[in-house]
Design a protein around this motif. Structure first.
Motif, short mmCIF file in Angstrom:
data_model
loop_
_atom_site.label_atom_id
_atom_site.label_comp_id
_atom_site.label_asym_id
_atom_site.label_seq_id
_atom_site.Cartn_x
_atom_site.Cartn_y
_atom_site.Cartn_z
N GLU A 92 6.67 41.80 -18.81
CA GLU A 92 7.35 42.95 -19.10
C GLU A 92 6.48 44.05 -19.87
N SER A 93 5.36 43.57 -19.57
CA SER A 93 3.98 44.72 -20.03
C SER A 93 3.02 45.09 -18.94
N VAL A 94 2.84 46.43 -18.88
CA VAL A 94 1.90 46.38 -17.58
C VAL A 94 0.37 46.62 -18.23
N LYS A 95 -0.52 45.81 -17.53
CA LYS A 95 -2.05 45.80 -17.63
C LYS A 95 -2.71 46.41 -16.46
N SER A 96 -3.49 47.12 -16.67
CA SER A 96 -4.13 47.94 -15.59
C SER A 96 -5.65 47.20 -15.59
N LEU A 97 -5.85 46.61 -14.56
CA LEU A 97 -7.28 45.90 -14.44
C LEU A 97 -8.04 46.56 -13.27
N ASN A 98 -9.53 46.44 -13.46
CA ASN A 98 -10.36 46.50 -12.40
C ASN A 98 -10.67 45.05 -11.95
N LEU A 99 -10.41 44.81 -10.66
CA LEU A 99 -10.97 43.21 -10.58
C LEU A 99 -11.67 43.29 -9.14
N ASP A 100 -12.56 42.13 -9.36
CA ASP A 100 -13.04 41.58 -7.79
C ASP A 100 -11.92 41.55 -7.02
N SER A 101 -12.01 42.05 -5.71
CA SER A 101 -10.93 41.74 -4.71
C SER A 101 -10.59 40.45 -4.52
N ARG A 102 -11.55 39.20 -4.81
CA ARG A 102 -11.40 37.93 -4.72
C ARG A 102 -10.52 37.47 -5.89
N THR A 103 -10.52 38.05 -7.04
CA THR A 103 -9.62 37.56 -7.94
C THR A 103 -8.29 37.05 -7.95
N LEU A 118 -6.43 45.97 -22.20
CA LEU A 118 -7.66 45.31 -22.61
C LEU A 118 -8.58 46.23 -22.08
N PRO A 119 -9.84 46.42 -22.81
CA PRO A 119 -11.04 47.17 -22.26
C PRO A 119 -11.47 46.60 -20.72
N ASP A 120 -11.73 47.64 -20.05
CA ASP A 120 -12.16 47.03 -18.36
C ASP A 120 -13.38 46.27 -18.43
N ASN A 121 -13.58 45.29 -17.81
CA ASN A 121 -14.70 44.60 -17.58
C ASN A 121 -15.80 45.51 -17.29
N PRO A 122 -16.91 45.22 -18.10
CA PRO A 122 -17.98 46.17 -17.80
C PRO A 122 -19.04 45.88 -16.60
N ILE A 123 -18.72 44.75 -16.16
CA ILE A 123 -19.39 44.36 -15.22
C ILE A 123 -19.22 44.85 -13.74
N LYS A 124 -20.36 45.36 -13.10
CA LYS A 124 -20.37 46.01 -11.79
C LYS A 124 -19.98 44.92 -10.78
N LEU A 125 -18.67 45.14 -10.09
CA LEU A 125 -18.26 44.57 -9.05
C LEU A 125 -18.24 45.12 -7.89
N VAL A 126 -18.42 43.98 -6.73
CA VAL A 126 -18.54 44.44 -5.55
C VAL A 126 -16.91 44.31 -4.88
N ASN A 127 -16.60 45.29 -4.08
CA ASN A 127 -15.15 45.46 -3.55
C ASN A 127 -14.25 45.43 -4.82
N GLU A 128 -14.43 46.37 -5.81
CA GLU A 128 -13.45 46.09 -6.85
C GLU A 128 -12.17 46.90 -6.43
N VAL A 129 -11.13 46.54 -7.16
CA VAL A 129 -9.94 46.75 -7.01
C VAL A 129 -9.14 47.13 -8.06
N LYS A 130 -8.47 48.30 -8.21
CA LYS A 130 -7.63 48.74 -9.44
C LYS A 130 -6.20 48.18 -9.28
N VAL A 131 -5.76 47.38 -10.17
CA VAL A 131 -4.48 46.70 -10.09
C VAL A 131 -3.73 46.98 -11.29
N ASN A 132 -2.39 47.37 -11.40
CA ASN A 132 -1.60 47.33 -12.46
C ASN A 132 -0.38 46.24 -12.28
N LEU A 133 -0.70 45.30 -13.20
CA LEU A 133 -0.38 43.94 -13.17
C LEU A 133 1.11 44.24 -14.10
N ARG A 134 1.84 43.78 -13.82
CA ARG A 134 3.41 44.01 -14.73
C ARG A 134 3.65 42.48 -15.10
N ILE A 135 3.21 42.09 -16.21
CA ILE A 135 3.25 40.76 -16.65
C ILE A 135 4.21 40.43 -18.03
#
Lengths: 266, 724, 328
Positions: free
Chosen positions: A85-96, A66-83
């Motif tokens: 059987e398919s991998v999603k790459s997300l930039n997330l708030d560390s608190r998510t 999915l397109p990255d969330n355009p919102i500016k996040l504090v403490n952003e972490v990049k995570v590859n989630l394998r859900i």
């Protein structure tokens, strides 16, 4: 084309995108019933039912990412989630939490938020095959793990045996705790095979694999999933039927004319 | 695996929406894909009474992602209550953030909106509120002097209570307490609210869609036609989603301000203070009876609390007006305004709590009379509703009790407590009678019939909701029955205020109302199609042929069903009986339900599979009421000390046991044309009494305050006359 | 939750080096994330340590068993060696929470569980444990769930763990990594502390120390064990009172006893005097009753929890009886 025109096109021609096809598979609708379904759904109800069935994000497994969330996040972490059987790459708030990542970022809303504090079990998913609570799991800690949600249990439109049994035994009412109950049940089948014990297990020193769980054992082991509608007895039956392959019979009946007569006369 | 392929009403088919639920596809309120939505988090008061002196939102506003902070200072003006202490109903306005006054702990004092959920929940903690605190009224016991009579109908009497007591051979006076309870549906109350050019669209978890549009339009003073509410799937309600609560209004205010859809979820913690509750009821019972068990007098006086700004009265005593043949009867309800949120209906309001008091007291009296409690109840049966002086449309209570007793093995019960044991377990049997009003309300629906590859298929639309009750399925079965097509060819669309109006889900009227509404539309469709072609009414013709003869591929009809004049001449109730076997550990005080038998007489059973679900659901909640559930008040701060799902013990799977349910074959055609009566609340009614009575039979301890926890059982004394 | 940076520690060194006084190690997250959502715990950095390689179970050189600090509760409780030789530990662990939570919670994290006292959770109420100096709301408030032993004027909260009650009865030591890379061993009885005037400190761990292992003593209660948990619903609830009881029998006499109680103190409450009392006695109901009287003689309940004294006695008798009655 307006939303309505797109819809009418689908209704008339059955033109479906790949995502929509997957959704129909999940719904268990084949070609002719698909057409019937599409016809049966009225145009006025488009926004409710189309939303129910056709949000493009629903089957995120079909989309690469999915397109990255355009919102500016504090403490952003990049995570590859394998859900599923398919991998999603997300930039997330560390608190998510994993739960919020699934529901709010990946539109995998099958996993439910019932308390957000590990006190109800509605958010249960499988992480590396084990049942865990996604509300108390940070998405950031899931890198490299295999996550299975309710959306990933059916294969090619064929429901998991537990899903079928829940349907047949009415193992739910409102349906909100159901994905958690089902994920929990799927994991429990494996726990029984591995010979894991519970608090109500008579003798912890007798270690056997492939346990056949008593009703009390099933109830104890399914106690981490609260069902406020109170479908527990049906959930137990659904689980038992898959677990022990015996037919579980309904425990309701109608009084017979004879019973009615006797009750009156005496 | 067995697959039951069946059509029409009365068959135990699987839920038609079931596949959506087991695959995670069913969409609940906050699961609709709404673009550009932002997230809100409400801020709650931390005092029980007083005023907000200052509210500092600067830190919250500066936090990352925050878009707006609403407080009473900047919130728009909403419709205000026009009278003091207005009664809470399902169309009552829900003004919020309108003043600096605080009426209870946890009252909404602000709302933070941010780009993400994480940002909003964090920033909500940064709102700093200063209060001027006043001493709140939080104790029922200390505020007795403030008790008042809410309405004329709060009291009822027939005969002469004192004379009835004087004429009795045996009398009983006892007080029963049920604590504050919370509904806690698994789906948190939640909304995605969009305010777009004066038009409102709210995806929200509500039991009553039409009433929700009324609350929104009245609160904001906008036309009802501009409000659309969608509740396609509702993750449980149990009464808490009857009202459209203030979070919906909060989210709409924010959406209006920001021009973006706003998602707001009430947290589980907030669900203790902001989405209704069942209040504490103190119920005083007096019973007089002759030696042979004939009741001579019965009084039921209830003291409860409401909020300090709104009135809600749970009619606990109503069951004691009508269940037994007693010539002298006194019913009173009193309320004390306390600094808690306004209570609201929770599953079987009045019956669930009132039957605990009445059916416990009946058991106590039977014990005093040394009479079997079933015989005692049968002795005092009545086919006339003495409170209304009219007959019951049908009443099979004696049948429920006798058939249940047979199934349960009641004759094995020992009259003397503490005489049935197994190791450390004390074993008890308990029984109770149940009655629940079976209302039926005006309901409309629309049917859309079309021809698909030579077959007739149909869609039913109505604004009804399925809160787990099985509405989707029984409506499909009804359409199948009255259109003569398989259930598989019926689609049901619910939960949208654009559809024809229904009363929504509540009060056990859903099944009867929805199905009769669907029936009316289907019957109208068939009649219209026949009329067009001059086909006699009685002639049997397949729906597809009827369309073909009319040269139609599509046809729509609407229909409305409502209670007949006949209906008003009767008291229409469902009846039942509960039997429980409870094992109590003599040392730890922990109770285990071993098995239950429930017999129900609730008119035509549309689908025994989903009806069974309603019964076991009620029984499970009844087990919770009896053994585990309570919300406790902190005596110094006036908040609820049980503040999470870890503190408030909703029953878990292991708390339940095997249940056998027997439906009595019955069609009550006075109730409505289809002979259907409600079953959603019958299941919880009197369950707590059957368990408490079983615990007395097991332990000789009379537990009059729910829930019956280990600590209470350990400390309780034996009832006088019981041998240890 | 308040903002925090997230560090996924790849090894012990990285975990220890990343530590600062305002950071927090993250194990299974079952307690910490709950408390962060409640705004009770407010770290500015989380150092994930659950994936560190302290997940083994092995025989230690004292004839006992060593269990890794990062192993999950369910893997520990179901490990063949633990079930065979330390069934009391398994049983106590399996009584806790739910399968999902036990799959997540680590052994180290279990030791660090914080109290369920509602005053601790609710920021608007006083709590010396959450906010030192703010007072204790429970002493004059709702104290039905609170301590009857070892409390102070500043705190009457109880420790919520079941596993720790099992460990207290069994006897164990806790191995921790110090920030400087060295290790130290803490006797289990010294691990948790009583509230005194510093209830904000649950344990004697020093800042930055990381629990890496729990060493169990030679198995002595593998045949006669019972963990009794009394609670307000049949599962998925914290204990009102729990009792871990282990007996070693020889020639009809008790040769060793382990007895501890949960739900009654700021730490798992070990009855050392009672354990000694039982040694040399012939096990029967009257001895167990005498043991229970002895155990509860110093209990000082509050207005709301007087029931705990009576319940505690009955629980001890029952747990000892059940332990004794097990077929060996």
């Amino acid at each position: 084309m307006t939303e309505m025109e797109v819809w009418n096109n689908k209704r008339e021609l059955g033109n479906l995108s790949e995502d929509e096809r997957k959704i129909f598979d999940q719904l268990g609708l084949n070609e002719s019933s698909r057409r019937k379904f599409l016809k049966g759904i009225s145009a006025t109800s488009l926004s409710v039912w189309a939303a129910t069935y056709f949000p493009p994000e629903v089957f995120a497994s079909a989309a690469a990412a999915l397109p990255d969330n355009p919102i500016k996040l504090v403490n952003e972490v990049k995570v590859n989630l394998r859900i599923n059987e398919s991998v999603k790459s997300l930039n997330l708030d560390s608190r998510t939490t994993l739960l919020d990542a699934l529901r709010e970022r990946l539109a995998l809303t099958g996993t439910k938020k019932g308390c957000d504090h590990g006190q109800c079990g509605a958010c249960t998913v499988l992480v590396d095959g084990k049942r865990k609570l996604s509300c108390l799991t940070l998405a950031a800690s899931c890198e490299g793990k295999e996550i299975t949600t309710i959306e990933g249990l059916a294969e090619n439109g064929e429901l998991h045996a537990i899903q079928k049994a829940f349907l047949e035994h009415d193992g739910f009412q409102c349906g909100y705790c159901t994905p958690g109950q089902i994920c929990s049940s799927v994991a429990l089948l494996e726990e029984a095979k591995r010979g894991e014990a519970s608090y109500v297990t008579d003798d912890l020193r007798e270690i056997t694999k492939d346990l056949t769980l008593s009703e009390e054992e099933i109830r104890e082991r399914m106690s981490g999933n609260i069902c406020r509608c109170g479908a527990y007895n049906n959930i137990v039956q659904a689980f038992k039927e898959v677990h022990s392959s015996d037919d579980e019979m309904p425990t309701w009946e109608f009084a017979t004319p004879e019973q009615m007569e006797n009750a009156k006369s005496s | 695996m067995k697959t039951i392929k069946a059509s029409g009403i009365g068959k135990p088919i699987d839920r038609i929406e079931g596949r959506l639920k087991v695959t995670g596809m069913a969409k609940y309120a906050t699961e609709f894909p709404v673009e550009n939505k932002v997230y809100a988090q409400a801020v709650n008061s931390t005092i029980a009474k007083g005023e907000i002196v200052s509210i500092d939102t600067s830190e919250a506003e500066k936090a990352a992602g925050v878009l707006a902070v609403l407080t009473h200072k900047n919130a728009e003006k909403l419709k205000a209550f026009e009278e003091e202490m207005p009664e809470l109903g399902t169309t009552t306005i829900a003004p919020v953030l309108q003043s600096n006054k605080v009426h209870y702990y946890g009252e909404y004092v602000g709302l933070v909106v941010a780009e993400t959920f994480e940002q909003a929940t964090y920033a909500a903690k940064l709102v700093k509120v200063k209060y001027k605190e006043e001493t709140p009224d939080i104790h029922l016991d200390k505020s007795r002097a403030k008790a008042y009579k809410p309405t004329e109908s709060s009291d009822f009497s027939r005969g002469d209570m004192d004379a009835g007591m004087a004429a009795a051979d045996q009398t009983l006076e006892a007080t029963y307490n049920t604590p504050i309870e919370h509904h806690h549906p698994m789906e948190l109350h939640a909304v995605i609210a969009s305010w777009n050019n004066g038009k409102v669209l709210a995806y929200t978890s509500q039991q009553m869609v039409d009433n929700s549009t009324i609350v929104i339009s009245d609160t904001f003073q906008i036309p009802k036609k501009d409000v659309r509410v969608v509740a396609a799937f509702v993750g449980g309600g149990f009464g808490s989603k009857l009202n459209t609560d203030r979070h919906v209004i909060l989210a709409l205010m924010a959406s209006k301000k920001l021009g973006k859809p706003v998602q707001l979820t009430v947290t589980r913690n907030q669900m203790f203070t902001n989405t209704g509750m069942r209040q504490h009821n103190e119920q005083n019972m007096r019973i007089g009876a002759k030696k042979d068990g004939t009741l001579t007098a019965l009084s039921h006086e209830t003291l409860s609390h409401t909020s300090t700004f709104q009135e809600y009265q749970e009619p606990c005593g109503n069951v004691s007006k009508m269940l037994y043949k007693v010539p002298n009867n006194l019913i009173k309800h009193r309320l004390i305004p306390l600094n808690f949120q306004t209570p609201c209906s929770m599953r079987a309001p009045g019956e669930a709590t009132g039957s605990f008091a009445l059916e416990s007291a009946m058991d106590e009296m039977a014990w005093k009379l040394k009479m079997d409690p079933i015989d005692f109840r049968i002795k005092n049966d009545t086919q006339i509703d003495l409170s209304e002086e009219r007959p019951f449309s049908s009443r099979l209570l004696i049948e429920c009790l006798r058939i249940g007793a047979e199934k349960f093995g009641w004759k094995e019960r020992k009259m003397e407590p503490r005489t049935n044991t197994n190791g450390n377990w004390l074993i008890g049997y308990g029984v109770s009678a149940a009655s629940r009003e079976a209302p039926y309300k005006k309901t409309s629906s629309k049917v859309i019939i079309s021809l698909e590859e030579g077959k007739a298929i149909a869609t039913i639309q109505m604004d009804a909701t399925d809160i787990g009750t099985g509405s989707y399925t029984i409506i499909a079965q009804t359409a199948s029955e009255y259109l003569g097509i398989p259930t598989e060819d019926v689609t049901v669309e619910l939960g949208d205020s654009n559809y024809p109006v229904t009363p929504g889900s509540g009060g056990s009227w859903g099944a009867a109302s929805y199905c009769n509404g669907a029936r009316a539309a289907c019957e109208n469709a068939i009649a219209e199609l026949k009329r067009k072609k001059n086909i006699p009414e009685g002639e049997e013709i397949a729906l597809a042929d009827l369309l073909k003869q009319n040269d139609l591929t599509k046809f729509e009809a609407e229909g409305t069903a409502e209670p007949s004049e006949e209906f008003e001449k009767y008291s229409v109730f469902s009846f039942g009986a509960n039997f429980s076997e409870v094992w109590v550990d003599k040392d730890t005080g922990m109770s285990r339900i071993k098995r239950m038998v429930n017999v129900g007489s609730a008119g035509k059973i549309l689908n025994p599979k989903t009806a069974y679900g309603q019964i076991i659901g009620g029984l499970t909640m009844g087990v919770g009421m009896a053994l585990t559930e309570q919300t406790k008040i902190e005596p110094n701060f006036g908040n609820f000390i049980t503040r999470s799902f870890a503190d408030y013990h909703a029953p878990v799977n292991l708390d339940m046991a095997n249940v056998e349910v027997i439906f009595l074959p019955e069609e009550d055609k006075i109730a409505n044309k289809m002979g259907v009566k409600g079953i959603g609340e019958l299941g919880i009614t009197s369950v707590a009494a059957s368990i408490a009575n079983a615990i007395f039979n097991a332990t000789g301890k009379r537990m009059r305050d729910l829930p019956i926890t280990p600590e209470k059982l350990i400390m309780a004394k034996l009832e006088p006359g019981v041998e240890s | 939750m308040r903002p925090f940076t997230y560090t996924g520690a790849k090894n012990k060194e990285q975990a220890l080096q990343s530590y600062s006084p305002t950071s927090h190690y993250l194990g299974g997250g079952t307690n910490l994330l709950d408390l962060m959502k409640e705004d009770v715990e407010r770290p500015d950095q989380l150092i994930e340590v659950a994936s560190l390689d302290y997940k083994k179970i092995f025989q230690n050189d004292k004839g006992g068993l060593t269990i890794g600090g990062m192993l999950s509760n369910s893997e520990t409780a179901n490990h063949p060696e633990v079930r065979k030789n330390y069934p009391l530990l398994s049983m106590s662990m399996l009584s806790a929470a739910t399968a999902q939570i036990r799959n997540m919670a680590t052994n180290g994290g279990n030791l660090l569980q914080r109290t369920r006292c509602p005053y601790f959770f609710e920021a608007s109420m006083p709590c010396n444990k959450r906010e030192p100096g703010s007072g204790c709301g429970a002493i004059k408030g709702m104290n039905s769930l609170h301590a009857i032993f070892g409390y102070s004027d500043s705190c009457i909260a109880v420790h919520p763990s079941d596993m720790c009650v099992g460990l207290a009865a069994l006897g164990a030591t806790v191995e921790v990594q110090k920030p400087d890379g060295s290790t130290r061993i803490i006797a289990f009885d010294d691990f948790h502390r009583l509230p005194g005037s510093q209830p904000e400190k649950d344990t004697n761990l020093m800042p930055g120390e990381l629990i890496t292992a729990i060493h169990l003593e030679r198995p002595e209660f593998s045949e006669h064990y019972y963990y009794l948990k009394i609670r307000e619903r049949s599962s998925y609830a914290f204990a009102l009172i729990s009792v871990a009881a282990g007996l070693q029998l020889k020639g009809g006499e008790i040769t060793k006893a382990g007895l501890a109680m949960g739900g009654v103190a700021h730490k798992p409450w070990k009855f050392k005097e009672v354990e000694k009392f039982l040694v040399g006695k012939k096990p029967d109901e009257s001895i167990f009753e005498a043991a229970a009287e002895l155990a509860m003689k110093d209990a000082k309940p509050f207005e709301g929890n007087t029931y705990k004294v009576e319940m505690g006695k009955k629980a001890i008798v029952r747990a000892l009886s059940q332990a004794y009655a097990r077929k060996s």
